[in-house]
Write a protein that holds these residues in place. Structure first.
Motif, PDB file in Angstrom:
ATOM      1  N   THR A   1       0.904  -1.163  -0.071  1.00 34.27           N
ATOM      2  CA  THR A   1      -0.131  -0.209   0.127  1.00 34.27           C
ATOM      3  C   THR A   1       0.771   1.147  -0.168  1.00 34.27           C
ATOM      4  O   THR A   1       2.047   1.345   0.324  1.00 34.27           O
ATOM      5  CB  THR A   1      -0.923   0.034   1.261  1.00 34.27           C
ATOM      6  N   GLU A   2       0.365   2.274  -0.351  1.00 33.98           N
ATOM      7  CA  GLU A   2       1.174   3.701  -0.057  1.00 33.98           C
ATOM      8  C   GLU A   2       0.983   4.080   1.271  1.00 33.98           C
ATOM      9  O   GLU A   2      -0.232   3.848   1.758  1.00 33.98           O
ATOM     10  CB  GLU A   2       0.169   4.614  -1.177  1.00 33.98           C
ATOM     11  N   ALA A   3       1.727   4.767   1.766  1.00 29.73           N
ATOM     12  CA  ALA A   3       1.808   5.120   3.229  1.00 29.73           C
ATOM     13  C   ALA A   3       2.568   6.453   3.035  1.00 29.73           C
ATOM     14  O   ALA A   3       3.589   6.841   2.556  1.00 29.73           O
ATOM     15  CB  ALA A   3       2.323   4.246   4.250  1.00 29.73           C
ATOM     16  N   VAL A   4       2.157   7.482   4.289  1.00 31.81           N
ATOM     17  CA  VAL A   4       3.109   8.645   4.740  1.00 31.81           C
ATOM     18  C   VAL A   4       3.654   8.312   5.930  1.00 31.81           C
ATOM     19  O   VAL A   4       2.732   7.833   6.935  1.00 31.81           O
ATOM     20  CB  VAL A   4       1.770   9.833   4.619  1.00 31.81           C
ATOM     21  N   ILE A   5       4.852   8.423   6.208  1.00 35.95           N
ATOM     22  CA  ILE A   5       5.378   8.347   7.569  1.00 35.95           C
ATOM     23  C   ILE A   5       5.289   9.617   8.468  1.00 35.95           C
ATOM     24  O   ILE A   5       5.519  10.672   8.026  1.00 35.95           O
ATOM     25  CB  ILE A   5       6.847   7.962   7.376  1.00 35.95           C
TER      26      ILE A   5
ATOM     27  N   SER B   1       5.484  -2.350   1.741  1.00 37.14           N
ATOM     28  CA  SER B   1       4.832  -3.840   2.070  1.00 37.14           C
ATOM     29  C   SER B   1       4.872  -4.175   3.502  1.00 37.14           C
ATOM     30  O   SER B   1       5.999  -4.087   3.949  1.00 37.14           O
ATOM     31  CB  SER B   1       5.908  -4.916   1.227  1.00 37.14           C
ATOM     32  N   LEU B   2       3.695  -4.633   3.807  1.00 39.40           N
ATOM     33  CA  LEU B   2       3.642  -4.945   5.221  1.00 39.40           C
ATOM     34  C   LEU B   2       3.099  -6.444   5.302  1.00 39.40           C
ATOM     35  O   LEU B   2       2.524  -6.984   4.572  1.00 39.40           O
ATOM     36  CB  LEU B   2       2.474  -4.197   6.009  1.00 39.40           C
ATOM     37  N   SER B   3       3.801  -7.025   6.612  1.00 40.38           N
ATOM     38  CA  SER B   3       3.356  -8.357   6.618  1.00 40.38           C
ATOM     39  C   SER B   3       3.317  -8.617   8.266  1.00 40.38           C
ATOM     40  O   SER B   3       3.704  -7.998   9.057  1.00 40.38           O
ATOM     41  CB  SER B   3       4.476  -9.428   5.939  1.00 40.38           C
TER      42      SER B   3
ATOM     43  N   THR C   1      -2.110   5.294   5.870  1.00 41.23           N
ATOM     44  CA  THR C   1      -2.417   4.555   4.939  1.00 41.23           C
ATOM     45  C   THR C   1      -3.833   4.834   4.287  1.00 41.23           C
ATOM     46  O   THR C   1      -4.498   4.865   5.383  1.00 41.23           O
ATOM     47  CB  THR C   1      -2.267   2.935   4.727  1.00 41.23           C
ATOM     48  N   PRO C   2      -4.144   5.129   2.977  1.00 41.87           N
ATOM     49  CA  PRO C   2      -5.403   5.434   2.833  1.00 41.87           C
ATOM     50  C   PRO C   2      -6.471   4.048   3.204  1.00 41.87           C
ATOM     51  O   PRO C   2      -7.688   4.283   3.472  1.00 41.87           O
ATOM     52  CB  PRO C   2      -5.407   5.652   1.213  1.00 41.87           C
ATOM     53  N   GLY C   3      -5.807   2.957   2.921  1.00 47.63           N
ATOM     54  CA  GLY C   3      -6.904   1.745   3.031  1.00 47.63           C
ATOM     55  C   GLY C   3      -6.963   1.211   4.339  1.00 47.63           C
ATOM     56  O   GLY C   3      -7.939   0.763   4.982  1.00 47.63           O
TER      57      GLY C   3
ATOM     58  N   GLN D   1       1.171   0.852  12.899  1.00 43.17           N
ATOM     59  CA  GLN D   1       2.392   1.130  13.414  1.00 43.17           C
ATOM     60  C   GLN D   1       3.238  -0.274  12.801  1.00 43.17           C
ATOM     61  O   GLN D   1       2.555  -1.310  12.889  1.00 43.17           O
ATOM     62  CB  GLN D   1       2.621   0.773  15.103  1.00 43.17           C
ATOM     63  N   ALA D   2       4.521   0.120  12.376  1.00 46.33           N
ATOM     64  CA  ALA D   2       5.161  -1.033  11.979  1.00 46.33           C
ATOM     65  C   ALA D   2       6.677  -1.097  12.436  1.00 46.33           C
ATOM     66  O   ALA D   2       7.012  -0.066  12.588  1.00 46.33           O
ATOM     67  CB  ALA D   2       4.997  -1.119  10.307  1.00 46.33           C
ATOM     68  N   VAL D   3       7.518  -2.194  12.241  1.00 45.21           N
ATOM     69  CA  VAL D   3       8.799  -2.179  12.672  1.00 45.21           C
ATOM     70  C   VAL D   3       9.479  -2.353  11.235  1.00 45.21           C
ATOM     71  O   VAL D   3       9.185  -3.260  10.553  1.00 45.21           O
ATOM     72  CB  VAL D   3       9.071  -3.415  13.507  1.00 45.21           C
ATOM     73  N   ALA D   4      10.538  -1.506  11.141  1.00 44.24           N
ATOM     74  CA  ALA D   4      11.430  -1.425   9.744  1.00 44.24           C
ATOM     75  C   ALA D   4      12.879  -1.928  10.305  1.00 44.24           C
ATOM     76  O   ALA D   4      13.430  -1.368  11.151  1.00 44.24           O
ATOM     77  CB  ALA D   4      11.705  -0.081   9.274  1.00 44.24           C
TER      78      ALA D   4
END
Length: 65
Positions: free
Chosen positions: A9-13, A63-65, A30-32, A37-40
């Motif tokens: 998805t698209e995202a703004v940090i 890409s999120l999983s 994210t729009p959807g 929150q995610a870990v990079a």
């Protein structure tokens, strides 16, 4: 068949927080999915290619999983 657990998805940090030696916790909008929150992993390493794409207020494809 179960639904896939990976999303692109698209995202703004919005926010970055340090985690361990080489990781960040990111707050993304994210729009959807809304605010997520995610870990990079590994983005604080000197030779990380992802570091520039995950700066504050950047618009990125993630890409999120």
């Amino acid at each position: 068949m179960p639904q896939p657990r990976t999303y692109q998805t698209e995202a703004v940090i919005l926010k970055k927080t340090k985690l361990r030696e080489a990781d960040h916790i990111l707050t993304l909008y994210t729009p959807g999915f809304g605010k997520v929150q995610a870990v990079a992993r590994g983005v604080r390493r000197p030779k990380s290619r992802l570091a520039g794409h995950l700066e504050l207020l950047t618009h990125s494809q993630v890409s999120l999983s």
